[in-house]
Design an enzyme around this catalytic site. Structure first.
Site, mmCIF file in Angstrom:
data_model
loop_
_atom_site.group_PDB
_atom_site.id
_atom_site.type_symbol
_atom_site.label_atom_id
_atom_site.label_comp_id
_atom_site.label_asym_id
_atom_site.label_seq_id
_atom_site.Cartn_x
_atom_site.Cartn_y
_atom_site.Cartn_z
ATOM 1 N N ILE A 88 1.047 -1.068 0.232
ATOM 2 C CA ILE A 88 0.114 -0.061 0.055
ATOM 3 C C ILE A 88 0.729 1.322 -0.038
ATOM 4 O O ILE A 88 0.092 2.512 -0.130
ATOM 5 C CB ILE A 88 -0.807 -0.116 1.193
ATOM 6 C CG1 ILE A 88 -0.092 -0.025 2.487
ATOM 7 C CG2 ILE A 88 -2.005 -1.080 0.969
ATOM 8 C CD1 ILE A 88 -1.180 0.089 3.808
ATOM 9 N N GLY A 89 2.184 1.160 0.020
ATOM 10 C CA GLY A 89 3.156 2.408 -0.039
ATOM 11 C C GLY A 89 4.339 1.949 -0.115
ATOM 12 O O GLY A 89 5.005 0.919 0.613
ATOM 13 N N GLY A 91 8.450 4.022 -0.035
ATOM 14 C CA GLY A 91 9.528 4.870 0.214
ATOM 15 C C GLY A 91 10.869 4.904 -0.334
ATOM 16 O O GLY A 91 11.054 3.668 -0.818
ATOM 17 N N PHE A 93 13.381 4.231 1.379
ATOM 18 C CA PHE A 93 14.095 2.879 2.382
ATOM 19 C C PHE A 93 13.035 1.938 2.979
ATOM 20 O O PHE A 93 13.438 1.028 3.768
ATOM 21 C CB PHE A 93 14.898 3.551 3.662
ATOM 22 C CG PHE A 93 15.995 4.810 3.257
ATOM 23 C CD1 PHE A 93 17.064 4.156 2.124
ATOM 24 C CD2 PHE A 93 15.869 5.768 3.658
ATOM 25 C CE1 PHE A 93 17.939 4.883 1.879
ATOM 26 C CE2 PHE A 93 16.848 6.489 3.267
ATOM 27 C CZ PHE A 93 18.027 6.238 2.265
ATOM 28 N N SER A 94 11.848 2.405 2.572
ATOM 29 C CA SER A 94 10.465 1.415 3.249
ATOM 30 C C SER A 94 9.629 1.025 2.372
ATOM 31 O O SER A 94 9.424 1.765 1.319
ATOM 32 C CB SER A 94 10.257 2.037 4.568
ATOM 33 O OG SER A 94 9.551 3.405 4.144
ATOM 34 N N VAL A 96 5.257 -0.297 2.802
ATOM 35 C CA VAL A 96 4.136 -0.654 3.891
ATOM 36 C C VAL A 96 3.130 -1.617 3.200
ATOM 37 O O VAL A 96 2.962 -1.414 2.018
ATOM 38 C CB VAL A 96 3.577 0.601 4.157
ATOM 39 C CG1 VAL A 96 2.325 0.462 5.142
ATOM 40 C CG2 VAL A 96 4.414 1.571 4.655
ATOM 41 N N LYS A 111 5.131 -1.750 8.231
ATOM 42 C CA LYS A 111 6.230 -0.778 7.395
ATOM 43 C C LYS A 111 7.563 -1.802 7.762
ATOM 44 O O LYS A 111 7.944 -1.833 8.630
ATOM 45 C CB LYS A 111 6.442 0.744 8.304
ATOM 46 C CG LYS A 111 7.570 1.312 7.477
ATOM 47 C CD LYS A 111 7.775 2.844 8.300
ATOM 48 C CE LYS A 111 6.989 3.781 7.720
ATOM 49 N NZ LYS A 111 7.151 5.017 8.258
ATOM 50 N N ASP A 200 6.472 17.932 10.583
ATOM 51 C CA ASP A 200 5.772 17.922 9.099
ATOM 52 C C ASP A 200 4.189 17.658 9.528
ATOM 53 O O ASP A 200 3.959 16.514 8.892
ATOM 54 C CB ASP A 200 6.386 16.720 8.661
ATOM 55 C CG ASP A 200 6.385 16.722 7.045
ATOM 56 O OD1 ASP A 200 6.022 17.752 6.659
ATOM 57 O OD2 ASP A 200 6.525 15.654 6.378
ATOM 58 N N LYS A 202 0.485 18.154 8.452
ATOM 59 C CA LYS A 202 -0.078 18.404 7.255
ATOM 60 C C LYS A 202 -1.325 17.559 7.152
ATOM 61 O O LYS A 202 -1.197 16.447 7.386
ATOM 62 C CB LYS A 202 0.650 18.469 5.862
ATOM 63 C CG LYS A 202 1.332 16.968 5.743
ATOM 64 C CD LYS A 202 2.654 17.378 4.540
ATOM 65 C CE LYS A 202 3.328 15.954 4.575
ATOM 66 N NZ LYS A 202 4.452 16.141 3.397
ATOM 67 N N ASN A 205 -0.825 13.638 6.617
ATOM 68 C CA ASN A 205 -0.160 13.178 7.621
ATOM 69 C C ASN A 205 -1.202 12.917 8.711
ATOM 70 O O ASN A 205 -0.916 12.508 10.094
ATOM 71 C CB ASN A 205 1.142 13.754 8.090
ATOM 72 C CG ASN A 205 2.320 13.330 7.175
ATOM 73 O OD1 ASN A 205 2.313 12.421 6.413
ATOM 74 N ND2 ASN A 205 3.355 14.336 7.256
ATOM 75 N N ASP A 221 3.611 9.862 10.480
ATOM 76 C CA ASP A 221 4.728 9.939 9.769
ATOM 77 C C ASP A 221 5.669 10.865 10.698
ATOM 78 O O ASP A 221 5.583 12.095 10.665
ATOM 79 C CB ASP A 221 4.479 10.762 8.499
ATOM 80 C CG ASP A 221 5.725 10.698 7.629
ATOM 81 O OD1 ASP A 221 6.802 10.482 7.970
ATOM 82 O OD2 ASP A 221 5.445 10.880 6.447
ATOM 83 N N THR A 242 7.674 20.363 4.931
ATOM 84 C CA THR A 242 6.981 20.639 3.785
ATOM 85 C C THR A 242 6.919 22.103 3.347
ATOM 86 O O THR A 242 6.265 22.848 4.162
ATOM 87 C CB THR A 242 5.590 19.914 3.436
ATOM 88 O OG1 THR A 242 5.825 18.269 3.716
ATOM 89 C CG2 THR A 242 4.990 20.035 2.004
#
Length: 310
Positions: A88-89, A91, A93-94, A96, A111, A200, A202, A205, A221, A242
């Site tokens: 589902i995600g 990044g 280095f990772s 999910v 994760k 961060d 927003k 998140n 996050d 951000t």
């Protein structure tokens, strides 16, 4: 609207479909965001599905995601306890994955940190998640560590994020915005009492636990979060976050306090009521100048809705 971003880089998408989001060091030069153990800067953007071509691209990505979940070798302890459902995600280095507890059938998110660099980057985040226990912050359930991977089992939020909600329903009424902000501020207050600054905050998140109207909202996050080392350790100097949400003191490259989180909550408040950023410019230098000046306007429509009690 200006509030467009997530964490997936999509190829073959036109510039009108995405907005790139970078950390401040990309603009100001060689300033590094690693003095506090932070990871490499990620380039972030969102695919906006407005036509058939983009929809086809989305379907292609979804199929790729489904195939990718079978390309990872999972620790036997994980597969013994959890049934891997979908990726589902992903990044730097990772990744999910959505999983289901084989015994209870309860869904969770895992994760997976897969590299040495990733381990170093997520150590601070993991340390924070081990400490927090608040209904308005995503919860860490358990952790598995192997020679080459870390598996963080976490609550699975199925209601989407606040950004999705704003995109779906448009600007919130003042009454609905207050409900959201109460939950966000409860989470921020809890973090600040523990000496943790998120840095961060927003809509992306802030996750709804379930799709219902009574769902709680959870902060997630913590990749850029900072933990105070002592009672006197109040000031920070790492430039990160951000761009549209960062506080003026960070733009000015001054040392700052956890008040930067409250500035971000103010930006979120504006987005909730109007559906757009208080400060926005495609050119980041001009954007930062607008933030430093602090000039923004609420539309007549927002004022009218507030006066009508909507």
């Amino acid at each position: 609207m200006g509030c467009v971003e997530s964490k997936k880089v999509v190829e073959n998408v036109s510039s009108s479909d995405i907005k790139t989001v970078c950390h401040l060091e990309d603009v100001f030069g060689d300033e590094k965001c690693r003095s506090e153990g932070l990871s490499e800067t990620e380039v972030k953007c969102e695919l906006r599905v407005d036509d058939g071509n983009n929809l086809a691209e989305k379907i292609k990505l979804e199929r790729l995601n489904k195939s990718n979940k079978f390309k990872t070798k999972y620790d036997p302890r994980i597969t013994a306890k959890y049934d891997i459902k979908a990726l589902i995600g992903k990044g730097t280095f990772s990744k999910v994955v959505r999983v289901e507890n084989r015994l209870t059938k309860q869904p969770y998110a895992i994760k997976i940190i897969e590299s040495k660099e990733g381990r170093e980057a997520f150590e601070a985040e993991l340390a924070i998640l081990r400490r927090v226990k608040c209904p308005y912050i995503i919860q860490l359930v358990e952790v598995f560590e192997s020679v080459d991977k870390i598996y963080m089992v976490m609550e699975l939020a199925t209601g989407g994020d606040l950004f999705d909600k704003i995109m779906t329903k448009g600007p919130f009424s003042e009454r609905d915005a207050v409900k959201v902000l109460k939950m966000v501020l409860e989470g921020v207050k809890y973090l600040h009492n523990l000496g943790i600054t998120h840095r961060d905050l927003k809509p992306d998140n802030l996750l709804y636990y379930h799709p219902g109207t009574d769902s709680r909202l959870m902060i997630t996050d913590f990749g850029l979060a900072h933990t105070r080392r002592s009672a006197d350790d109040l000031l920070m100097n790492t430039i990160c976050g951000t761009p549209e949400y960062i506080a003026p003191e960070m733009v000015a490259r001054r040392r700052y306090t956890n008040a930067v989180d409250l500035w971000a909550v103010g930006v979120i408040t504006y987005i909730l009521l109007r559906g757009d950023f208080p400060f926005f410019d495609a050119d980041r230098i001009r954007l930062y100048k607008k933030i430093l000046k602090g000039n923004y306007n609420l539309s007549d429509e927002v004022r009218r809705r507030r006066s009508d009690g909507r």
